[in-house]
Design an enzyme around this catalytic site. Structure first.
Site, PDB file in Angstrom:
ATOM      1  N   HIS A   9       0.620  95.015  33.760  1.00 26.34           N
ATOM      2  CA  HIS A   9       0.476  95.024  35.213  1.00 26.34           C
ATOM      3  C   HIS A   9       0.799  93.891  35.963  1.00 26.34           C
ATOM      4  O   HIS A   9       1.706  93.910  37.025  1.00 26.34           O
ATOM      5  CB  HIS A   9      -1.246  95.003  35.901  1.00 26.34           C
ATOM      6  CG  HIS A   9      -1.804  93.681  35.494  1.00 26.34           C
ATOM      7  ND1 HIS A   9      -2.242  93.128  34.493  1.00 26.34           N
ATOM      8  CD2 HIS A   9      -1.995  92.729  36.677  1.00 26.34           C
ATOM      9  CE1 HIS A   9      -2.691  91.965  34.820  1.00 26.34           C
ATOM     10  NE2 HIS A   9      -2.690  91.677  35.988  1.00 26.34           N
TER      11      HIS A   9
ATOM     12  N   ASP B  22      -3.862  88.071  24.600  1.00 21.57           N
ATOM     13  CA  ASP B  22      -4.437  88.549  25.731  1.00 21.57           C
ATOM     14  C   ASP B  22      -3.266  88.485  26.977  1.00 21.57           C
ATOM     15  O   ASP B  22      -3.171  89.484  27.560  1.00 21.57           O
ATOM     16  CB  ASP B  22      -5.570  87.940  26.205  1.00 21.57           C
ATOM     17  CG  ASP B  22      -6.297  88.375  27.842  1.00 21.57           C
ATOM     18  OD1 ASP B  22      -6.074  89.603  27.724  1.00 21.57           O
ATOM     19  OD2 ASP B  22      -6.510  87.692  28.515  1.00 21.57           O
TER      20      ASP B  22
ATOM     21  N   ARG C 171     -19.439 109.347  29.556  1.00 21.18           N
ATOM     22  CA  ARG C 171     -20.831 109.597  28.985  1.00 21.18           C
ATOM     23  C   ARG C 171     -21.891 109.689  29.737  1.00 21.18           C
ATOM     24  O   ARG C 171     -22.781 110.604  29.732  1.00 21.18           O
ATOM     25  CB  ARG C 171     -21.122 108.816  27.931  1.00 21.18           C
ATOM     26  CG  ARG C 171     -20.875 109.282  26.408  1.00 21.18           C
ATOM     27  CD  ARG C 171     -21.750 108.158  25.484  1.00 21.18           C
ATOM     28  NE  ARG C 171     -21.384 107.159  25.710  1.00 21.18           N
ATOM     29  CZ  ARG C 171     -20.511 106.309  25.001  1.00 21.18           C
ATOM     30  NH1 ARG C 171     -20.149 106.793  23.890  1.00 21.18           N
ATOM     31  NH2 ARG C 171     -20.254 104.960  25.186  1.00 21.18           N
TER      32      ARG C 171
ATOM     33  N   LYS D 102      -3.025  97.656  27.352  1.00 22.38           N
ATOM     34  CA  LYS D 102      -3.285  96.709  26.308  1.00 22.38           C
ATOM     35  C   LYS D 102      -4.818  96.387  26.146  1.00 22.38           C
ATOM     36  O   LYS D 102      -5.694  96.490  26.997  1.00 22.38           O
ATOM     37  CB  LYS D 102      -2.571  95.605  26.976  1.00 22.38           C
ATOM     38  CG  LYS D 102      -3.229  94.466  27.558  1.00 22.38           C
ATOM     39  CD  LYS D 102      -2.615  93.238  28.003  1.00 22.38           C
ATOM     40  CE  LYS D 102      -3.113  92.453  28.976  1.00 22.38           C
ATOM     41  NZ  LYS D 102      -4.382  91.797  28.620  1.00 22.38           N
TER      42      LYS D 102
ATOM     43  N   HIS E 185       2.290  89.637  29.077  1.00 19.15           N
ATOM     44  CA  HIS E 185       2.801  89.297  30.455  1.00 19.15           C
ATOM     45  C   HIS E 185       3.726  88.080  30.461  1.00 19.15           C
ATOM     46  O   HIS E 185       4.793  88.142  30.962  1.00 19.15           O
ATOM     47  CB  HIS E 185       1.692  88.638  31.193  1.00 19.15           C
ATOM     48  CG  HIS E 185       0.317  89.709  31.423  1.00 19.15           C
ATOM     49  ND1 HIS E 185       0.531  90.970  31.641  1.00 19.15           N
ATOM     50  CD2 HIS E 185      -0.916  89.438  31.365  1.00 19.15           C
ATOM     51  CE1 HIS E 185      -0.550  91.539  31.653  1.00 19.15           C
ATOM     52  NE2 HIS E 185      -1.591  90.470  31.598  1.00 19.15           N
TER      53      HIS E 185
ATOM     54  N   LYS F 179       3.912  93.599  39.837  1.00 13.07           N
ATOM     55  CA  LYS F 179       3.700  92.731  40.957  1.00 13.07           C
ATOM     56  C   LYS F 179       5.241  92.403  41.525  1.00 13.07           C
ATOM     57  O   LYS F 179       6.353  92.302  40.932  1.00 13.07           O
ATOM     58  CB  LYS F 179       3.284  91.300  40.192  1.00 13.07           C
ATOM     59  CG  LYS F 179       1.883  91.471  39.963  1.00 13.07           C
ATOM     60  CD  LYS F 179       1.309  89.932  39.259  1.00 13.07           C
ATOM     61  CE  LYS F 179       0.119  89.991  38.617  1.00 13.07           C
ATOM     62  NZ  LYS F 179      -0.834  89.801  39.467  1.00 13.07           N
TER      63      LYS F 179
ATOM     64  N   LYS G 274      -7.548  79.709  30.434  1.00 16.10           N
ATOM     65  CA  LYS G 274      -8.803  80.025  31.726  1.00 16.10           C
ATOM     66  C   LYS G 274      -9.385  78.579  32.010  1.00 16.10           C
ATOM     67  O   LYS G 274      -9.222  77.488  31.080  1.00 16.10           O
ATOM     68  CB  LYS G 274      -9.760  80.949  30.888  1.00 16.10           C
ATOM     69  CG  LYS G 274      -9.246  82.115  30.197  1.00 16.10           C
ATOM     70  CD  LYS G 274      -9.101  83.265  31.097  1.00 16.10           C
ATOM     71  CE  LYS G 274      -8.671  84.265  30.555  1.00 16.10           C
ATOM     72  NZ  LYS G 274      -8.335  85.775  31.456  1.00 16.10           N
TER      73      LYS G 274
ATOM     74  N   GLU H  45      -5.574  80.141  34.963  1.00 23.13           N
ATOM     75  CA  GLU H  45      -6.692  81.022  35.739  1.00 23.13           C
ATOM     76  C   GLU H  45      -7.733  79.878  35.817  1.00 23.13           C
ATOM     77  O   GLU H  45      -7.977  79.113  35.092  1.00 23.13           O
ATOM     78  CB  GLU H  45      -7.135  82.089  35.013  1.00 23.13           C
ATOM     79  CG  GLU H  45      -6.181  83.149  35.072  1.00 23.13           C
ATOM     80  CD  GLU H  45      -6.780  84.560  34.272  1.00 23.13           C
ATOM     81  OE1 GLU H  45      -7.233  85.502  34.992  1.00 23.13           O
ATOM     82  OE2 GLU H  45      -6.526  84.581  33.089  1.00 23.13           O
TER      83      GLU H  45
HETATM   84  C1  BG6 Z   1      -5.323  90.451  32.044  1.00 25.04           C
HETATM   85  C2  BG6 Z   1      -6.050  89.738  31.213  1.00 25.04           C
HETATM   86  O1  BG6 Z   1      -4.209  91.318  31.548  1.00 25.04           O
HETATM   87  O2  BG6 Z   1      -4.735  89.814  33.144  1.00 25.04           O
HETATM   88  C3  BG6 Z   1      -7.199  89.057  31.892  1.00 25.04           C
HETATM   89  O3  BG6 Z   1      -6.652  90.660  30.122  1.00 25.04           O
HETATM   90  C4  BG6 Z   1      -6.797  88.184  33.145  1.00 25.04           C
HETATM   91  O4  BG6 Z   1      -7.506  88.113  30.732  1.00 25.04           O
HETATM   92  C5  BG6 Z   1      -5.867  89.080  33.923  1.00 25.04           C
HETATM   93  O5  BG6 Z   1      -7.668  87.635  33.731  1.00 25.04           O
HETATM   94  C6  BG6 Z   1      -5.068  88.404  35.066  1.00 25.04           C
HETATM   95  O6  BG6 Z   1      -4.500  89.211  35.837  1.00 25.04           O
HETATM   96  P1  BG6 Z   1      -3.959  88.431  37.271  1.00 25.04           P
HETATM   97  O7  BG6 Z   1      -3.153  89.624  38.066  1.00 25.04           O
HETATM   98  O8  BG6 Z   1      -5.441  88.302  38.167  1.00 25.04           O
HETATM   99  O9  BG6 Z   1      -3.126  87.245  37.117  1.00 25.04           O
END
Ligand code: BG6
Length: 522
Positions: free
Chosen positions: A213, A270, A76, A183, A275, A217, A373, A251
């Site tokens: 993602h 999430d 936008r 996602k 994952h 890796k 987290k 994390e």
């Molecule tokens: C994402 C989550 O898919 O992966 C996030 O939505 C998370 O909450 C992130 O922080 C972590 O990715 P990585 O590659 O740093 O482990």
């Protein structure tokens, strides 16, 4: 225009020349995308700036993009084409993995375009269509375009409809059109089915690339190498030898600034739904007949189909929410005090579940999945914990410090594999204690691992779907998780508090203690 073959190898140069020093049949050579362009919706967002733009530059820097590659931003914002270039440049300077090279940048930037508009604006999409046709002409993108929807799923329907209306989703002859989605793929099974229907109405399933993602890796792909390229592990990779498996994604960061996405979503949706269940699938699947995408996904689907929750859920799952505390010498606030969060928020920032895989190989072996987290440190690992030796011919006092053998895939950071086993302590007695043996990517290989998004964006452009979960995997993963989400939602109490910098709530420890086990401290 005669389309260039996609998936050239580095032996074949873009102008059709063949480098005599490199044999294009050599599969070890990097694969280079054929002529194409990428359109990013949501180009002003965090993901685009921190991951997508830098990954595109890194791919260009590694010589893996076609010479006429085009990147189109759609948003936008009232940006001129130059402003868009400046934003990409800043993102590349801040986040790219490989060194900045002016000549690579200059060539790449020639293919940048920006289209301004909102998702319901027909004119903007007509303009986008004109821009892509023009790129086909001046950059030779050959009608091959990928659309990256880095936008909230609520906007998928309108964007998909617009792409169909403006003729952008239609594949013509040898040209391809692909859509890349991120996602969350829904928030439960029902919404995932709806979302998949919306996307599949416009793009056939084989043109849909769903990003998880973690599959990009190196260390995750290495689970397959470890299991299927070696003879050593296969005989013990089953319920006869494995006691249980712990899959952890921890994390240390908090959730400030992410309220819009995270509040009401929580750690299970999430991370576990995507994952962690994918990591479980890689760990538990049978050997695929080949590494073709169909065979690989078939094995993953089989294992997800065999995966079921272990109950009773109030004992076999845990959820928590971080409160304020000290982390890394810094005072941090709890989730409820983070900016933008409901002070009464019941969103979990820690989630753990127990599942089993009902197959001959795995029956009776618990798989514990946890994520959180503001935990002790950032670490993702898959720990396969083996049963104790049936008999120890040592004096009991000599094996007090002997734990269970373990094989730990260190997904990140400090990527590698650790094996833990007992060893004799030097001295005149037969004392046995745990030692570890390490393989580290950093020391074993000279080349650095590409970022997950480099691999995945390249695979989208190559049309190589192996590392992208299909519909069925997404829906099955929700089917596994939904009962936990429902059980948690039905409870009067909220998630258990845990202090920032700890390893989660006590309920997570009780969840393992009920069967005499403990979490690894990574
Ligand atoms: C994402 C989550 O898919 O992966 C996030 O939505 C998370 O909450 C992130 O922080 C972590 O990715 P990585 O590659 O740093 O482990």
């Amino acid at each position: 225009m005669t389309p260039m073959p996609t998936g050239r190898t580095a032996g074949q140069l873009a102008d059709g020349w063949t480098n005599p020093l490199r044999d294009p049949r050599d599969k070890r050579l990097p694969r280079i995308a054929g002529p194409c362009g990428l359109v990013i919706f949501g180009v002003t967002g965090d993901l685009s700036r921190k991951k997508l733009m830098p990954a595109i530059y890194d791919l260009a820097n590694r010589g893996l993009l076609p010479p006429g590659f085009a990147l189109v931003g759609f948003a936008r914002r009232d940006w001129a084409a130059d402003d868009f270039g400046d934003v990409v440049l800043k993102a590349v300077r801040e986040h790219a993995r490989t060194p900045f090279r002016q000549e690579v940048w200059d060539k790449l930037a020639e293919g940048f375009r920006f289209v301004q508009g909102s998702f319901d604006d027909d004119h903007a999409f007509d303009q986008l269509a004109r821009t892509l046709h023009d790129l086909d002409r001046v950059r030779g993108t050959g009608g091959n375009h990928a659309f990256y929807l880095s936008i909230p799923p609520s906007a998928f329907p309108v964007v998909c409809k617009q792409l169909a209306r403006s003729g952008l989703s239609a594949q013509d002859g040898d040209q391809w059109r692909r859509v890349v989605i991120e996602k969350p793929f829904g928030h439960d099974l029902g919404s995932a089915i709806e979302l998949n229907e919306i996307v599949n109405e416009v793009f056939p399933e084989d043109s849909v690339f769903r990003i998880d993602h973690y599959l990009g890796k190196e260390t995750v792909q290495n689970v397959l190498a470890l299991r299927f390229a070696n003879q050593l592990f296969e005989p013990i990779w089953n319920s006869h030898y494995v006691d249980h498996v712990q899959i952890t994604m921890a994390e240390d960061i908090g959730l400030g600034g992410r309220a819009g996405y995270y509040d009401g979503i929580g750690a299970a949706r999430d991370v576990i739904q995507n994952h962690l269940l994918q990591l479980l699938a890689f760990t538990a699947m049978e050997e695929p007949v080949s590494f073709s995408s169909d065979e690989l996904r078939a094995e993953k689907i089989k294992v997800l189909n065999a995966t079921r929750l272990v109950g009773p859920l109030e004992e076999t799952t845990a959820r928590g929410q971080y409160t304020g505390g000290w982390q890394g010498g810094e005072k941090v606030v709890g989730l409820k005090e983070e900016e933008g969060y409901d002070p009464e928020s019941r969103t979990e920032t820690f989630a753990a579940i127990t599942v089993e895989v009902d197959t001959r190989r795995w029956a009776g072996v618990p798989f514990y999945l946890r994520t959180g987290k503001r935990l002790g440190r950032r670490v993702t690992e898959i720990a396969v914990i083996f049963k104790r030796a049936p008999h120890l011919p040592f004096d009991a006092t000599m094996t007090e410090e002997l734990g269970q053998n373990a094989l730990v895939v260190r997904v990140q950071p400090d990527e590698g594999v650790t094996m833990r086993f007992g060893s004799k302590v030097p001295g005149s007695q037969m004392e046995v204690r745990d030692v570890t043996m390490d393989f580290g990517y950093g020391t074993a290989f000279t080349e650095a691992s590409p970022e997950a998004y480099e691999r995945l964006i390249l695979d989208v452009l190559l049309g190589e779907p192996s590392l992208f979960p299909v519909n069925q995997e997404v829906e099955r993963s929700w089917q596994i998780l939904d009962p936990v989400l429902e059980a948690w939602a039905a409870r009067e109490d909220g998630p258990d508090p845990y202090p920032a910098g700890s390893w989660g709530p006590d309920s997570a420890n009780r969840m393992l203690a009920r069967t005499g086990r403990t979490w690894r401290r990574p």
